[in-house]
Design a protein around this motif. Structure first.
Motif, mmCIF file in Angstrom:
data_model
loop_
_atom_site.group_PDB
_atom_site.id
_atom_site.type_symbol
_atom_site.label_atom_id
_atom_site.label_comp_id
_atom_site.label_asym_id
_atom_site.label_seq_id
_atom_site.Cartn_x
_atom_site.Cartn_y
_atom_site.Cartn_z
ATOM 1 N N HIS A 7 36.363 42.487 42.833
ATOM 2 C CA HIS A 7 35.989 41.083 42.594
ATOM 3 C C HIS A 7 35.948 40.807 41.095
ATOM 4 C CE1 HIS A 7 33.636 37.386 43.901
ATOM 5 N NE2 HIS A 7 33.471 37.390 42.577
ATOM 6 N N ARG A 58 41.822 35.501 47.017
ATOM 7 C CA ARG A 58 40.482 36.081 46.882
ATOM 8 C C ARG A 58 39.967 36.417 48.283
ATOM 9 N NH1 ARG A 58 40.773 32.591 42.386
ATOM 10 N NH2 ARG A 58 39.731 33.420 40.520
ATOM 11 N N SER A 59 40.419 37.542 48.809
ATOM 12 C CA SER A 59 39.995 37.969 50.141
ATOM 13 C C SER A 59 40.265 39.454 50.315
ATOM 14 C CB SER A 59 40.727 37.186 51.234
ATOM 15 O OG SER A 59 42.105 37.542 51.265
ATOM 16 N N GLU A 117 48.083 31.315 43.103
ATOM 17 C CA GLU A 117 46.907 32.077 42.680
ATOM 18 C C GLU A 117 46.688 33.276 43.596
ATOM 19 O OE1 GLU A 117 42.649 30.606 43.105
ATOM 20 O OE2 GLU A 117 43.067 30.159 40.993
ATOM 21 N N TRP A 118 46.405 34.441 42.987
ATOM 22 C CA TRP A 118 46.203 35.656 43.782
ATOM 23 C C TRP A 118 45.055 35.431 44.763
ATOM 24 C CZ3 TRP A 118 49.239 39.973 43.774
ATOM 25 C CH2 TRP A 118 48.766 41.094 44.473
ATOM 26 N N TYR A 137 39.432 40.858 39.048
ATOM 27 C CA TYR A 137 40.377 39.940 39.684
ATOM 28 C C TYR A 137 41.645 39.743 38.862
ATOM 29 C CZ TYR A 137 42.416 35.584 41.375
ATOM 30 O OH TYR A 137 43.287 34.633 41.837
ATOM 31 N N GLY A 161 43.987 39.705 49.263
ATOM 32 C CA GLY A 161 43.909 40.061 47.851
ATOM 33 C C GLY A 161 43.708 41.538 47.620
ATOM 34 N N HIS A 220 30.045 33.626 44.744
ATOM 35 C CA HIS A 220 31.195 33.116 45.502
ATOM 36 C C HIS A 220 31.936 34.290 46.153
ATOM 37 C CE1 HIS A 220 30.634 29.111 43.869
ATOM 38 N NE2 HIS A 220 30.557 29.631 42.655
ATOM 39 N N TRP A 278 34.199 36.704 48.494
ATOM 40 C CA TRP A 278 35.484 36.585 49.171
ATOM 41 C C TRP A 278 35.279 36.827 50.661
ATOM 42 C CZ3 TRP A 278 38.924 40.178 45.616
ATOM 43 C CH2 TRP A 278 38.918 39.656 44.324
#
Length: 371
Positions: A316, A182-183, A179-180, A319, A253, A212, A214
């Motif tokens: 975000h 998330r940061s 999964e790519w 995504y 990310g 949520h 990153w």
């Protein structure tokens, strides 16, 4: 025939070390580098220069005009590369009688902003620039400056910098195997000019807008490091050597560079080569070459935490498209691979040597061609 070229450079870096090493491997070019040991804020290891003939100068030595002159004279260069005009001991080499038969190349990455100092620069630098055979600029903005300094377009080449593209390019493939991430990632000095304070404010705004958020990973060191400490979601990794950064880049990310001023940041080129979407300010000179808004990144005004927070929110929300944006980044970074840099510089060095030889001693060039 082998052409001896000496680079008189400022601070060492991983990207230039990769380029010099590739150039050193060519049988047609004999390379020697005189450069500064790393600054405290970057602290790159001298091991980066392993395999490259060089002499690294400490803080006192870099101001020693006679020492630098002796080091360069000992190499008997056919072509001498001088980085810009700010370091006086390097600049004075252009006026040294022993180098009047040497081809001189000046590099520059300073962008044209139209300030009064820049308008006056052509007058202050006239005698220096008259001794320069060729100017190599980083990108379009510095090309504009070189042109306004009075350098003829035929004597301006693009492509001062390159990177170890082969080290960065596999990271996109590795990233998409799961999964790519998330940061967000920031890599640079923790100093005001890099906009670290703006980054912290923007990240706080971004965090308040999503359920949520990153994480923001920061790599570097500097006077503003305390602003990162104790901030929710911000992880300070400190300064890492290039060999330690691979996993950091792979785990990111998107990349952020909120600089207030950055002539031609290589961090953008490396982030693009690593296959990342990019957010940067419009003062980042290399954005002209490697960022296409809404294609592989976003360009925002400097010193605007709200705009930066909105850009973070946009990535975000986009995504699902980030891996596509990242692949496009790699395509834009590919021309800066070290092997392409070598071909570019081999031609620049050859042309400078040839033009200088014709100017100083036409019969010498004829004899070399016959031999």
């Amino acid at each position: 025939m082998t052409i001896k070229v000496v680079f008189c450079w400022s601070d060492i870096s991983g990207y230039m070390a990769a380029c010099w090493l590739a150039l050193h491997k060519l049988p047609e070019v004999d390379v020697f580098v005189v450069a500064f040991q790393a600054r405290t804020e970057t602290a790159f290891s001298d091991q980066l220069m392993q395999g490259i003939p060089c002499r690294l100068l400490d803080i006192q030595e870099r101001q020693d005009t006679n020492l630098i002159k002796r080091l360069v004279l000992a190499e008997s260069p056919d072509v001498l590369v001088l980085c810009g005009w700010l370091h006086k001991p390097y600049r004075q080499l252009a006026f040294t009688s022993e180098f009047h038969e040497t081809g001189l190349i000046m590099t520059m990455d300073t962008p044209w902003w139209g300030t009064w100092k820049q308008h006056l620069a052509s007058w202050f630098l006239r005698s220096y620039l008259q001794r320069i055979n060729s100017v190599v600029v980083a990108g379009e903005r510095s090309w504009q400056y070189a042109s306004r300094l009075g350098i003829q377009p035929a004597n301006i080449a693009r492509g001062v910098y390159g990177i170890d593209y082969d080290a960065w390019s596999p990271l996109w493939e590795k990233r998409i195997q799961s999964e790519w991430p998330r940061s967000f990632l920031f890599v640079g000095r923790y100093v005001p000019i890099k906009g670290v304070d703006v980054l912290v404010k923007a990240y706080q705004i971004y965090r308040s807008q999503v359920s949520h958020p990153w994480n923001l990973v920061c790599c570097g060191q500097g006077a503003l490091e305390s602003k990162l400490e104790g901030q929710p979601g911000i992880e300070n990794r400190g300064f890492l050597q290039p060999t330690e950064m691979s996993q950091v880049w792979q785990s990111a990310g998107a990349f952020i560079l909120p600089s207030r001023f950055d002539p031609w940041p290589l961090a953008l080129i490396e982030a693009a080569a690593a296959g990342l979407p990019i957010i940067c300010t419009d003062t980042c000179g290399s954005a002209v070459e490697v960022i296409r808004p809404w294609y592989n990144g976003l360009i925002i005004p400097q010193e605007d935490p709200t705009a930066l927070a909105q850009a973070m929110l946009t990535l975000h929300q986009e995504y699902a498209e980030l891996s596509i944006w990242g692949k496009r980044s790699q395509q834009l970074a590919a021309p800066y691979a070290a092997n392409i840099w070598v071909r570019r510089w081999q031609q620049i060095i050859h042309n400078t040597y040839q033009a200088n030889t014709v100017k100083k001693n036409p019969s010498k060039l004829v004899n070399e061609q016959l031999n």
